[in-house]
Design a protein around this motif. Structure first.
Motif, mmCIF file in Angstrom:
data_model
loop_
_atom_site.group_PDB
_atom_site.id
_atom_site.type_symbol
_atom_site.label_atom_id
_atom_site.label_comp_id
_atom_site.label_asym_id
_atom_site.label_seq_id
_atom_site.Cartn_x
_atom_site.Cartn_y
_atom_site.Cartn_z
ATOM 1 N N MET A 246 -1.310 20.847 -0.713
ATOM 2 C CA MET A 246 0.320 21.124 -0.128
ATOM 3 C C MET A 246 0.845 19.881 0.513
ATOM 4 S SD MET A 246 -0.357 25.001 0.704
ATOM 5 C CE MET A 246 1.323 24.973 1.462
ATOM 6 N N ALA A 247 0.217 18.988 1.222
ATOM 7 C CA ALA A 247 0.894 18.095 1.975
ATOM 8 C C ALA A 247 1.140 16.728 1.362
ATOM 9 C CB ALA A 247 -0.225 17.766 3.155
ATOM 10 N N LEU A 248 0.495 16.562 0.137
ATOM 11 C CA LEU A 248 0.749 15.440 -0.466
ATOM 12 C C LEU A 248 2.003 15.064 -1.083
ATOM 13 C CD1 LEU A 248 -2.338 15.562 -3.084
ATOM 14 C CD2 LEU A 248 -2.195 14.085 -0.809
ATOM 15 N N PRO A 249 3.037 15.868 -1.372
ATOM 16 C CA PRO A 249 4.360 15.634 -1.621
ATOM 17 C C PRO A 249 5.083 15.054 -0.640
ATOM 18 C CG PRO A 249 3.836 17.525 -2.873
ATOM 19 C CD PRO A 249 2.751 17.337 -1.764
ATOM 20 N N TRP A 250 4.764 15.635 0.551
ATOM 21 C CA TRP A 250 5.301 15.184 1.877
ATOM 22 C C TRP A 250 5.049 13.685 2.239
ATOM 23 C CZ3 TRP A 250 4.740 20.528 2.153
ATOM 24 C CH2 TRP A 250 5.940 21.416 2.149
ATOM 25 N N TRP B 56 0.940 -1.197 -0.116
ATOM 26 C CA TRP B 56 0.108 -0.001 -0.081
ATOM 27 C C TRP B 56 0.756 1.320 0.097
ATOM 28 C CZ3 TRP B 56 -4.515 -0.283 -1.894
ATOM 29 C CH2 TRP B 56 -5.345 -1.224 -1.891
ATOM 30 N N ALA B 57 1.952 1.240 0.677
ATOM 31 C CA ALA B 57 2.963 2.386 0.545
ATOM 32 C C ALA B 57 3.500 2.608 -0.804
ATOM 33 C CB ALA B 57 3.849 2.002 1.529
ATOM 34 N N PHE B 58 3.881 1.643 -1.544
ATOM 35 C CA PHE B 58 3.856 1.924 -2.779
ATOM 36 C C PHE B 58 2.923 2.651 -3.843
ATOM 37 C CE2 PHE B 58 4.115 0.241 -7.258
ATOM 38 C CZ PHE B 58 5.398 0.685 -7.775
ATOM 39 N N ARG B 59 1.604 1.967 -3.695
ATOM 40 C CA ARG B 59 0.596 2.406 -4.394
ATOM 41 C C ARG B 59 0.101 3.843 -4.199
ATOM 42 N NH1 ARG B 59 1.589 -2.457 -4.820
ATOM 43 N NH2 ARG B 59 0.843 -3.947 -6.502
ATOM 44 N N GLY B 60 0.302 4.375 -2.752
ATOM 45 C CA GLY B 60 0.117 5.713 -2.321
ATOM 46 C C GLY B 60 0.980 6.405 -3.113
ATOM 47 N N MET B 61 2.496 6.063 -2.923
ATOM 48 C CA MET B 61 3.393 7.120 -3.529
ATOM 49 C C MET B 61 3.248 7.165 -5.084
ATOM 50 S SD MET B 61 7.351 6.139 -3.559
ATOM 51 C CE MET B 61 6.995 4.595 -4.762
ATOM 52 N N VAL B 62 2.774 5.881 -5.845
ATOM 53 C CA VAL B 62 2.643 6.216 -7.278
ATOM 54 C C VAL B 62 1.301 7.075 -7.540
ATOM 55 C CG1 VAL B 62 2.050 5.056 -9.286
ATOM 56 C CG2 VAL B 62 3.596 4.125 -7.756
ATOM 57 N N GLY B 63 0.372 6.850 -6.802
ATOM 58 C CA GLY B 63 -1.134 7.581 -7.025
ATOM 59 C C GLY B 63 -0.753 9.213 -6.772
ATOM 60 N N ILE B 64 -0.141 9.631 -5.746
ATOM 61 C CA ILE B 64 0.085 10.624 -5.622
ATOM 62 C C ILE B 64 1.088 11.179 -6.717
ATOM 63 C CG2 ILE B 64 1.529 12.651 -3.975
ATOM 64 C CD1 ILE B 64 0.622 10.860 -1.583
ATOM 65 N N GLY B 65 1.994 10.545 -6.942
ATOM 66 C CA GLY B 65 2.960 11.085 -8.074
ATOM 67 C C GLY B 65 2.425 11.394 -9.192
ATOM 68 N N PHE B 66 1.289 10.606 -9.791
ATOM 69 C CA PHE B 66 0.420 10.699 -10.954
ATOM 70 C C PHE B 66 -0.560 12.070 -10.732
ATOM 71 C CE2 PHE B 66 1.605 6.581 -12.396
ATOM 72 C CZ PHE B 66 2.020 7.021 -13.659
ATOM 73 N N PHE B 67 -0.933 12.293 -9.614
ATOM 74 C CA PHE B 67 -1.883 13.234 -9.212
ATOM 75 C C PHE B 67 -1.005 14.582 -9.259
ATOM 76 C CE2 PHE B 67 -3.126 16.628 -5.973
ATOM 77 C CZ PHE B 67 -4.448 16.747 -6.587
ATOM 78 N N ASN B 68 0.414 14.512 -8.925
ATOM 79 C CA ASN B 68 1.292 15.783 -8.861
ATOM 80 C C ASN B 68 1.215 16.233 -10.333
ATOM 81 O OD1 ASN B 68 1.371 16.280 -6.100
ATOM 82 N ND2 ASN B 68 3.177 14.917 -6.053
ATOM 83 N N VAL B 69 1.660 15.112 -11.363
ATOM 84 C CA VAL B 69 1.514 15.510 -12.784
ATOM 85 C C VAL B 69 0.405 16.331 -13.349
ATOM 86 C CG1 VAL B 69 1.854 14.481 -14.993
ATOM 87 C CG2 VAL B 69 3.195 13.423 -13.201
ATOM 88 N N ALA B 70 -0.855 15.470 -12.951
ATOM 89 C CA ALA B 70 -1.873 16.453 -13.380
ATOM 90 C C ALA B 70 -2.256 17.713 -12.696
ATOM 91 C CB ALA B 70 -3.253 15.575 -12.899
#
Length: 525
Positions: free
Chosen positions: A435-439, A393-407
């Motif tokens: 704002m908190a998502l990248p952290w 779940w940590a991996f999927r959370g990280m990846v999901g936030i990564g794609f959200f940041n691109v959008a």
């Protein structure tokens, strides 16, 4: 959770590392953004850009101080809590940390001082060079830390010396050019750039929502969106490369991230979501995307990615082979000083030395691994499986936030290009809320990298159970309580200072501007 010395030492290091990593990404990214903003100021001479650089520089300074302070504590822990680790790999691990210390305390600290106090004592170009030096120093500090960490993930350029009982460098060039370290470096600093971009975007969006400092906010958002879009795409691309390297060097971590218990025919499918079950050794209700895991993990359609069960059997076999190296090492050490080690002993050790770290996993259960039972060997092999649900779940959370940041960055880049940053309120509210998502993504990435390496301090070489200092449980508990209390106070201070600076906003810059070249003219009396 068992309150043994290994668990507590790991918990203490995890808490201090996660806390320290709250400051690192913002430092890395803001230093680059400051350099970009001041470059525009020097090129255009417009004071709004100088005002911007000073304002965001104030927030950078608050964050930088706490980042340095908490980083020092982490380095001291190697000697306090992980003394055998420090002795065992100090020849390799010490050099990058020492260089990082020189970078942080001499280069960064010197030029940070020039950045804050040299505005009207240096020429424009001179001050700009100091700002670039801050950015370069901050990012190069991260490089040396990640060279050390990359070696822990993928040890190269070193060999175990049975005479000194230490790992010793055979090629420092290989340590420096470790492809795992280099990929992790660019991935980590790119994540820092995204963190800073989202931070600048969110604070600027807050100003626009309140109708304050509009000119500064719009310019800041344009810089943040442009820089952040490139950085967020870079994070995704380099994260894919990191995944490929993990599948090559840390196969058990990759299988755990995927929740792949059984080996699949190539190319393996990617599990989008599911419920990993450690007791039944399966992943329930998995939603699979065909071929994707094979392409990500191997860059081919024919290479097989081994599952946890297969790797578990292989690791049990490596433990049994490693016992030969451990036994040969005891004979090696029993050789009287001044006498030559028997050729058959040296040959036996050389044959099995690559598996000796696996035999050391048995130290969790017995003082002498050679006396371990079959049940203990099986238990030690099972220890090589990290806790799958956390990694999954940590991996999927990280990846999901990564794609959200691109959008997010792409959306604000589009609004900036159309000069519509303040035309709609809902995108601004999203920017503030995000704002908190990248952290969160950065902390999840740390968990994937470090928790996923367990049970190893040095992957395949030194188990965590063998790396700790000989301390008492109350001693470590006391330090955990102390660190938690002090760090909680520091976090409150940090947040209050940042919020106060944001509420105060950029200040009018009435100081005379420095000339482009040379020193300021001496004012007439």
């Amino acid at each position: 959770m068992e309150f043994d010395i290994v668990t507590l030492s790991r918990l203490q290091f995890a808490l201090t590392a996660l806390y320290h990593f709250l400051f690192v990404p913002l430092t890395l990214g803001l230093s680059i953004l400051l350099a970009i903003m001041e470059t525009v100021y020097v090129m255009t001479g417009r004071k709004i850009w100088r005002q911007m650089t000073k304002f965001w520089g104030t927030l950078f300074g608050i964050n930088f101080v706490l980042g340095v302070a908490t980083g020092i504590v982490m380095e001291f822990q190697f000697g306090m809590n992980w003394s055998y680790f420090s002795n065992y790999v100090g020849d390799i691990f010490g050099a990058p940390l020492a260089i990082e210390g020189l970078m942080a305390f001499f280069m960064e600290a010197t030029f940070v001082g020039l950045f804050f106090f040299g505005w009207d004592k240096m020429s424009k170009v001179g001050h700009l060079m100091a700002t670039y030096a801050v950015a370069i120093g901050s990012n190069f500090s991260a490089l040396w830390i990640l060279i050390a960490n990359g070696w822990m993930q993928h040890p190269v350029g070193a060999e175990f010396n049975p005479d000194t009982m230490r790992m010793e460098v055979t090629s420092f060039f290989e340590v420096l050019t470790n492809h795992v370290a280099q990929t992790r470096f660019v991935h980590t600093v790119s994540a820092g750039y995204v963190t800073a971009s989202v931070f600048v975007l969110g604070v600027s969006a807050l100003y626009l929502l309140r109708g304050k400092f509009v000119d500064l906010a719009k310019r800041s958002m344009t810089i943040a969106a442009s820089f952040g879009l490139l950085a967020s795409i870079s994070v995704v691309v380099l994260g894919d490369e990191s995944g490929y390297l993990v599948s090559s060097n840390q196969k058990m971590k990759m299988a755990a991230i995927e929740g792949m218990w059984e080996t699949q025919p190539a190319p393996a499918s990617f599990t989008l979501v599911g419920i990993p079950d450690m007791n039944e050794r399966t992943t329930h209700f998995g939603v699979h995307i065909p071929w994707v895991m094979g392409l990500i993990g191997t860059r081919s359609l024919t290479t097989v990615i081994p599952g946890i069960d297969q790797l578990l059997a292989e690791n049990e076999q490596r433990i049994r082979l490693g016992l030969n190296a451990y036994d040969a090492l005891q004979d090696y050490r029993a050789t009287p000083v001044g006498e030559t080690v028997a050729p058959e002993v040296a040959a036996r050790f050389d044959t099995y030395k690559d598996d000796m770290g696996y035999a050391l996993l048995l130290l969790k259960y017995v003082d002498d691994p050679r006396t371990a039972t079959d049940a203990q060997i099986e238990a030690a092999a099972w220890d090589t499986v990290p806790y799958v649900p956390v990694l999954f779940w940590a991996f999927r959370g990280m990846v999901g936030i990564g794609f959200f940041n691109v959008a997010l960055m792409a959306g604000f880049f589009f609004l900036s290009a159309r000069r519509q940053l303040d035309k709609r309120r809902w995108p601004l509210k999203i920017a503030v809320a995000a704002m908190a998502l990248p952290w969160i993504a950065a902390e999840l990435g740390w968990i994937v990298a470090e928790f996923g390496r367990q049970p190893w301090a040095i992957d395949g070489i030194l188990p965590t159970v063998a790396a700790v200092s000989h301390l008492t449980v109350p001693t470590v508990l006391l330090t955990i309580v102390g660190f938690t209390a002090i760090y909680s106070v520091l976090l409150v201070i940090e947040v209050r200072l940042m919020l106060a600076a944001i509420r105060k906003g950029p200040q009018p810059d009435e100081e005379p501007e420095a000339p482009l070249w040379g020193r300021n003219p001496v004012p007439a009396e």
